[in-house]
Write a protein that holds these residues in place. Sequence first.
Motif, PDB file in Angstrom:
ATOM      1  N   PHE A  95      -2.979   4.233 -12.184  1.00  0.00           N
ATOM      2  CA  PHE A  95      -4.243   4.865 -12.538  1.00  0.00           C
ATOM      3  C   PHE A  95      -5.390   3.997 -12.048  1.00  0.00           C
ATOM      4  N   LEU A  96      -6.567   4.596 -11.999  1.00  0.00           N
ATOM      5  CA  LEU A  96      -7.752   3.904 -11.511  1.00  0.00           C
ATOM      6  C   LEU A  96      -8.072   2.689 -12.387  1.00  0.00           C
ATOM      7  N   GLY A  97      -8.373   1.564 -11.762  1.00  0.00           N
ATOM      8  CA  GLY A  97      -8.756   0.356 -12.484  1.00  0.00           C
ATOM      9  C   GLY A  97      -7.602  -0.527 -12.884  1.00  0.00           C
ATOM     10  N   ALA A  98      -6.355  -0.117 -12.609  1.00  0.00           N
ATOM     11  CA  ALA A  98      -5.190  -0.926 -12.972  1.00  0.00           C
ATOM     12  C   ALA A  98      -5.091  -2.156 -12.065  1.00  0.00           C
ATOM     13  N   ASP A  99      -4.613  -3.254 -12.637  1.00  0.00           N
ATOM     14  CA  ASP A  99      -4.445  -4.519 -11.903  1.00  0.00           C
ATOM     15  C   ASP A  99      -2.987  -4.637 -11.460  1.00  0.00           C
ATOM     16  N   TRP A 100      -2.747  -4.533 -10.145  1.00  0.00           N
ATOM     17  CA  TRP A 100      -1.401  -4.646  -9.593  1.00  0.00           C
ATOM     18  C   TRP A 100      -1.236  -5.939  -8.784  1.00  0.00           C
ATOM     19  N   SER A 101      -2.004  -6.961  -9.131  1.00  0.00           N
ATOM     20  CA  SER A 101      -1.813  -8.256  -8.476  1.00  0.00           C
ATOM     21  C   SER A 101      -0.464  -8.832  -8.894  1.00  0.00           C
ATOM     22  N   GLU A 102       0.155  -9.555  -7.991  1.00  0.00           N
ATOM     23  CA  GLU A 102       1.466 -10.134  -8.270  1.00  0.00           C
ATOM     24  C   GLU A 102       1.402 -11.120  -9.431  1.00  0.00           C
ATOM     25  N   ALA A 103       0.285 -11.815  -9.588  1.00  0.00           N
ATOM     26  CA  ALA A 103       0.145 -12.804 -10.658  1.00  0.00           C
ATOM     27  C   ALA A 103       0.224 -12.157 -12.031  1.00  0.00           C
ATOM     28  N   HIS A 104      -0.169 -10.893 -12.128  1.00  0.00           N
ATOM     29  CA  HIS A 104      -0.076 -10.214 -13.413  1.00  0.00           C
ATOM     30  C   HIS A 104       1.135  -9.297 -13.489  1.00  0.00           C
ATOM     31  N   ALA A 105       1.294  -8.408 -12.493  1.00  0.00           N
ATOM     32  CA  ALA A 105       2.328  -7.375 -12.557  1.00  0.00           C
ATOM     33  C   ALA A 105       3.682  -7.873 -12.080  1.00  0.00           C
ATOM     34  N   GLY A 106       3.738  -9.078 -11.504  1.00  0.00           N
ATOM     35  CA  GLY A 106       4.998  -9.565 -10.947  1.00  0.00           C
ATOM     36  C   GLY A 106       5.300  -8.889  -9.622  1.00  0.00           C
ATOM     37  N   THR A 107       6.535  -8.975  -9.196  1.00  0.00           N
ATOM     38  CA  THR A 107       6.932  -8.364  -7.934  1.00  0.00           C
ATOM     39  C   THR A 107       6.723  -6.853  -8.008  1.00  0.00           C
ATOM     40  N   CYS A 108       5.913  -6.333  -7.099  1.00  0.00           N
ATOM     41  CA  CYS A 108       5.611  -4.906  -7.028  1.00  0.00           C
ATOM     42  C   CYS A 108       5.122  -4.627  -5.619  1.00  0.00           C
ATOM     43  N   ALA A 109       5.089  -3.389  -5.238  1.00  0.00           N
ATOM     44  CA  ALA A 109       4.746  -3.063  -3.850  1.00  0.00           C
ATOM     45  C   ALA A 109       3.352  -3.555  -3.488  1.00  0.00           C
ATOM     46  N   VAL A 110       2.359  -3.293  -4.349  1.00  0.00           N
ATOM     47  CA  VAL A 110       0.987  -3.681  -4.023  1.00  0.00           C
ATOM     48  C   VAL A 110       0.831  -5.195  -4.012  1.00  0.00           C
ATOM     49  N   GLY A 111       1.190  -5.839  -5.123  1.00  0.00           N
ATOM     50  CA  GLY A 111       0.983  -7.278  -5.228  1.00  0.00           C
ATOM     51  C   GLY A 111       1.759  -8.059  -4.178  1.00  0.00           C
ATOM     52  N   THR A 112       2.996  -7.678  -3.916  1.00  0.00           N
ATOM     53  CA  THR A 112       3.801  -8.393  -2.928  1.00  0.00           C
ATOM     54  C   THR A 112       3.325  -8.092  -1.514  1.00  0.00           C
ATOM     55  N   CYS A 113       2.829  -6.879  -1.278  1.00  0.00           N
ATOM     56  CA  CYS A 113       2.215  -6.558   0.016  1.00  0.00           C
ATOM     57  C   CYS A 113       1.008  -7.461   0.270  1.00  0.00           C
ATOM     58  N   ILE A 114       0.216  -7.702  -0.763  1.00  0.00           N
ATOM     59  CA  ILE A 114      -0.948  -8.584  -0.618  1.00  0.00           C
ATOM     60  C   ILE A 114      -0.512  -9.996  -0.252  1.00  0.00           C
ATOM     61  N   GLN A 115       0.531 -10.495  -0.909  1.00  0.00           N
ATOM     62  CA  GLN A 115       0.994 -11.864  -0.647  1.00  0.00           C
ATOM     63  C   GLN A 115       1.668 -11.992   0.710  1.00  0.00           C
ATOM     64  N   GLU A 116       2.459 -11.009   1.102  1.00  0.00           N
ATOM     65  CA  GLU A 116       3.241 -11.093   2.340  1.00  0.00           C
ATOM     66  C   GLU A 116       2.521 -10.481   3.539  1.00  0.00           C
ATOM     67  N   ARG A 117       1.448  -9.708   3.278  1.00  0.00           N
ATOM     68  CA  ARG A 117       0.658  -9.070   4.342  1.00  0.00           C
ATOM     69  C   ARG A 117       1.517  -8.180   5.236  1.00  0.00           C
ATOM     70  N   THR A 118       2.445  -7.468   4.621  1.00  0.00           N
ATOM     71  CA  THR A 118       3.321  -6.571   5.369  1.00  0.00           C
ATOM     72  C   THR A 118       3.655  -5.359   4.517  1.00  0.00           C
ATOM     73  N   ALA A 119       4.006  -4.257   5.167  1.00  0.00           N
ATOM     74  CA  ALA A 119       4.412  -3.047   4.443  1.00  0.00           C
ATOM     75  C   ALA A 119       5.797  -3.233   3.858  1.00  0.00           C
ATOM     76  N   LEU A 120       6.038  -2.678   2.666  1.00  0.00           N
ATOM     77  CA  LEU A 120       7.343  -2.831   2.025  1.00  0.00           C
ATOM     78  C   LEU A 120       7.538  -1.776   0.950  1.00  0.00           C
ATOM     79  N   THR A 121       8.787  -1.615   0.546  1.00  0.00           N
ATOM     80  CA  THR A 121       9.141  -0.773  -0.594  1.00  0.00           C
ATOM     81  C   THR A 121       9.688  -1.663  -1.693  1.00  0.00           C
ATOM     82  N   CYS A 122       9.167  -1.479  -2.893  1.00  0.00           N
ATOM     83  CA  CYS A 122       9.682  -2.188  -4.069  1.00  0.00           C
ATOM     84  C   CYS A 122      10.367  -1.121  -4.924  1.00  0.00           C
ATOM     85  N   HIS A 123      11.702  -1.126  -4.881  1.00  0.00           N
ATOM     86  CA  HIS A 123      12.473   0.000  -5.412  1.00  0.00           C
ATOM     87  C   HIS A 123      13.244  -0.425  -6.661  1.00  0.00           C
TER      88      HIS A 123
END
Length: 662
Positions: free
Chosen positions: A119-147
């Motif tokens: 939802f709008l305004g949610a924090d999906w940074s890896e530091a908070h949400a842990g391993t997830c598509a958005v946060g891990t994409c930010i850290q690795e700078r690559t496209a990925l699927t977190c399944h």
Amino acid sequence: MTTSLSQRQHVESIFRALANPAQAGEEEIIERSWRRCIDRYGLDPSRPTPARYVPAPTLRERLDQADALLQVARSGVEQLYRQVSSLGYVVLLTDARGIAVQFLGDEANRHEHQRSGLFLGADWSEAHAGTCAVGTCIQERTALTCHHSDHFSAHHIGLTCTAAPIFDPHGELLAVLDISAYRSPESKSSQTFALQLVKFTAKMIEDAYFLQQYSGYHLVGLDRSREFVQIYRRYLIAIEEDGRLVAANTAGRKLLAHHELPLPGPGETRPFKAWNIRDLLNAEVDEVLAIPQNTDDRVQAFHTRRHHELHFATLIEPQRRRAPSAGASQQESSLAPLEALADDDPAMRDTLNRAARLRNEPINILVIGETGTGKERMARALHDSSRRRDKPFVAINCAAMPESLIESELFGYEPGSFTGARSKGMKGLIAQADGGTLFLDEIGDMPLQLQTRLLRVLAEQEVLPIGASRPIKVDLRVVAATHRDLRILIEAGGFREDLFYRLNGASLRLPPLRERADQSYLIRRLLQELQAERGGQRVRLRGDAMSALLAYPWPGNIRELQNALRYALATCEGDEVVVSDLPAECTSGRLAHPAARIPAGTPDAAGIAPGPGRGEDPLQEALSRLHWNISAVARELGLSRPTIYRHMKRLGIVPPNLQDAS
């Protein structure tokens, strides 16, 4: 949300994998993220991390910072949602820190979206949400699927999420595009197509942003295929007039690096090395700039200078007007009032081209269009672009003028012609338009007896005031306008056929606002006009407000848009209009744009007008699923918009904004 593994099994699988790390591929990326979660962020996989939302002021700040991107990305995000929504996906666009700044999802599942953080305004940074598509994409700078169990937190292991990065022209991470679903097959390979689709859409958004940012430069598009270079343009490079390289999209930067011409990377402060396009292509700058004139298909083949690879090039010229010749300048100046009515809408361009050819012709013109489409603006532009521009423009609304006064107002009268007449008489509106343009709005509402007199005026080019014995010669051009079908009125006996042919020397049809491709242009132009009326007040439209305006169907057309902007200027605080400053009818039922109404820390209070639940009626189901976007429903059901409105009226279906009003 159901989970495929128990919390304990999930925790054990993480520590077991970290004890025997993968060597390469996406598994290695996921395991690196797990290790960061434990070693860097101190997260515990056995403790679920519920969704976290940034406070409303922080969200507004992030929306402001992402404004330029949001305006470009809107179409791409909505197109992606249309492609995946039927499969149960939602779409998120986050900023470079992982905060969701745009969201599209099914309103029927709004509470589930909010609980899950989709939802709008949610924090999906890896530091908070842990391993997830958005946060891990930010850290690795690559496209990925977190399944499923790729997620670090057990709270998320029922989700499948696929994300791709969007980079700015300097190689800095700009945003992340994500699609997520609550239910999906167990196999991660089921998301292969989702990954390719998100990567493709992210590239489209990235390249559109690049084109907007560097629209003032010559843009060289390159591809290995002649057939695709004008459409796909894999490599985009911005150059100066002298050929110096300015910037490149992500693929373009890789191409330059491959040919040992690297642009400065993210955060690099070293001076930009003055590479030139001729350092890349075995061609002179003049050859590259002349591509549009050199070939019929506006494409030219070049070899690269260093590796002798064949590339096909096309050129997008700067969005700035070249200095015209004196004759062309005079012509352009006279057409400016017409040119200002539209940007690149095909139907309007066709209408304006016809209007330009007719503007000085001695024939009357009938302007046809729905209420509020700008018929008087068209009439005024025709007058201002014609040789009659220095003479009067007289506008008469035939529907608004009282029938008892319309004859005296139109034709004028002599002194003492009737009881209550002015002692000096009055010059009628038709005579006042002598030498100029008479605009008759809503001509279909003119009483029949006056139609006869107007016919005589048009035929004889003279007007007889009430009480006068001699007619007065007039030189006028009549532009009439109507939203009604005059041929139907003629058949019903409500309009004279001979008057119709007198008025309809040529017709100009104005499309409704909802069908126009240049809505962004109209919104900005009207906003500028209204600001000028308010004494030059300088206010900008934030991306969320623009998105809401572009999504609204505008049943009242340009007039309704003008009123909405006037309202927004009156209610906005500071120097920008945000979505909450717009009238309620422009935002009701739009799950994509509740940003400015989310109270701090209260995602459930998003202020979204509830739509009706899914029922057995396919129209009502489609309206709810497509967030009451009538255009989208019409396209899906293969019907016209008026037909949709007729069925809604017949079935008693009321939009949420009207339910609230009642």
